[in-house]
Write an enzyme that holds these catalytic residues in place. Structure first.
Site, PDB file in Angstrom:
ATOM      1  N   SER A  46      -4.019   2.466 -10.330  1.00 59.61           N
ATOM      2  CA  SER A  46      -3.192   2.458  -9.121  1.00 59.61           C
ATOM      3  C   SER A  46      -4.070   2.631  -7.884  1.00 59.61           C
ATOM      4  O   SER A  46      -3.608   2.358  -6.771  1.00 59.61           O
ATOM      5  CB  SER A  46      -2.132   3.562  -9.183  1.00 59.61           C
ATOM      6  OG  SER A  46      -2.712   4.818  -9.479  1.00 59.61           O
ATOM      7  N   ASP A  84      -8.068   5.044 -16.612  1.00 57.46           N
ATOM      8  CA  ASP A  84      -7.513   3.740 -16.982  1.00 57.46           C
ATOM      9  C   ASP A  84      -8.614   2.733 -17.258  1.00 57.46           C
ATOM     10  O   ASP A  84      -9.560   2.604 -16.470  1.00 57.46           O
ATOM     11  CB  ASP A  84      -6.674   3.182 -15.819  1.00 57.46           C
ATOM     12  CG  ASP A  84      -5.207   3.554 -15.908  1.00 57.46           C
ATOM     13  OD1 ASP A  84      -4.742   3.935 -17.005  1.00 57.46           O
ATOM     14  OD2 ASP A  84      -4.523   3.452 -14.870  1.00 57.46           O
ATOM     15  N   GLU A 181       6.420   3.800 -18.964  1.00 60.30           N
ATOM     16  CA  GLU A 181       6.702   3.570 -17.547  1.00 60.30           C
ATOM     17  C   GLU A 181       7.947   2.708 -17.398  1.00 60.30           C
ATOM     18  O   GLU A 181       8.055   1.643 -18.007  1.00 60.30           O
ATOM     19  CB  GLU A 181       5.491   2.886 -16.874  1.00 60.30           C
ATOM     20  CG  GLU A 181       5.744   2.546 -15.402  1.00 60.30           C
ATOM     21  CD  GLU A 181       4.485   2.201 -14.611  1.00 60.30           C
ATOM     22  OE1 GLU A 181       3.374   2.347 -15.150  1.00 60.30           O
ATOM     23  OE2 GLU A 181       4.631   1.792 -13.446  1.00 60.30           O
TER      24      GLU A 181
HETATM   25  O1  KIV Z   1      -2.497   3.768 -12.535  1.00 65.26           O
HETATM   26  C1  KIV Z   1      -1.630   4.652 -12.556  1.00 65.26           C
HETATM   27  O2  KIV Z   1      -1.486   5.478 -11.640  1.00 65.26           O
HETATM   28  C2  KIV Z   1      -0.760   4.713 -13.736  1.00 65.26           C
HETATM   29  C3  KIV Z   1       0.464   5.562 -13.642  1.00 65.26           C
HETATM   30  C4  KIV Z   1       1.451   4.979 -12.716  1.00 65.26           C
HETATM   31  C5  KIV Z   1       1.054   5.814 -14.970  1.00 65.26           C
HETATM   32  O3  KIV Z   1      -1.035   4.068 -14.721  1.00 65.26           O
HETATM   33 NA    NA Z   2      -2.555   2.470 -14.365  1.00 63.85          NA
END
Ligand code: KIV
Ligand code: NA
Length: 263
Positions: A46, A84, A181
């Site tokens: 994100s 991530d 999500e």
């Molecule tokens: O990238 C992110 O912040 C996420 C969350 C929204 C779960 O994957």
């Molecule tokens: Na993410």
């Protein structure tokens, strides 16, 4: 706070107690978030939106994730750090091993990847090599172009059954956590009951084992449209620290999310 481990999170689930997750992308916020007692920091892709100003997570590179994971690790005060794997950095099993290894060497304690049954092989290989994995199901933003927008997933019976099966399959493959999500409250509840591993929710109702929000959303500084499932924890808070503590309390006492913040 003593260091949080996977064992901490699993035993919280077994005791029926909730834990909190927030995103952070730099050392200062990682320090604030972890000092406030949030069990896990998500270095989310994100950051492509909230830090880089893109309109999706697709432009985020592995190098970006390495940079921010290392910064978060320097500020962290004992929370677990989940990073991530960005778009197309785990398209093949070989890429996945390499990318995940780099994130772990940058300071992550586990990695998150988006997908369903096709991830099973990568998840079991990562897990065998000592890298815990969180499998992100439901609305998977890296697939926004295929999904046709940011929409609630698992709404019809067939899609819901498929998600329940995928969750079990990925648990069996060796996933240590699941993240759901934008899925209906009842489906998220059923999946949470059906697996032994902790389930983190965002836009997935109050019955998951944990909640996650994007930091900028809950601090109400995100520009543009605000998703239904966030709450402004800066309302009536005199500091960012207070807002983070109120979020943590609301997750743990089950008052966040409420019905209007769920699907
Ligand atoms: O990238 C992110 O912040 C996420 C969350 C929204 C779960 O994957
Ligand atoms: Na993410």
């Amino acid at each position: 706070m003593s260091n949080i481990t996977l064992h901490t999170l699993t035993s919280l689930k077994q005791k029926g107690r909730k834990f909190s997750v927030l995103t952070a992308y730099d050392a200062t916020f990682a320090h604030l978030v972890s000092s406030a007692g949030i069990e896990m920091i998500l270095v989310g892709d994100s950051l492509g939106m909230v830090l880089q100003g893109h309109d999706s997570t697709l432009p985020v590179t592995l190098e970006d994730m390495i940079y921010h994971t290392a910064a978060v690790a320097r500020g962290n005060q004992g929370s677990m750090i989940m990073a991530d794997l960005p778009f197309m950095s785990y398209a093949t099993v070989e890429q996945c091993m390499q990318s995940a290894g780099k994130l772990m060497q940058s300071g992550a304690h586990l990695v998150k990847l988006e997908g369903s049954a096709w991830l099973a092989e990568s998840i079991s290989l990562l897990s065998e090599r000592g890298i815990p994995v969180c499998a992100h199901l439901g609305l998977t933003p890296q697939a926004v172009n295929r999904l046709g927008g940011y929409r609630v997933q698992g709404k019809d019976h067939a899609a819901a059954q498929q998600m329940i099966e995928d969750a079990r399959l990925l648990e069996e493959a060796g996933a240590s956590l699941l993240l759901l999500e934008c899925v209906p409250t009842l489906l998220a509840e059923e999946i949470t009951r059906n697996v032994d591993i902790p389930v983190i929710g965002i836009g997935a109702g109050p019955h998951t084992d944990a909640q996650v929000l994007v930091l900028h959303d809950m601090l109400n500084i995100t520009t543009g449209r605000k998703p239904r499932f966030t709450r402004n924890f800066m309302a009536n808070a005199d500091s960012i620290e207070t807002a983070i503590r109120r979020y943590d309390e609301a997750v743990k006492d089950g008052s966040f999310p409420n019905q209007d913040e769920s699907f």
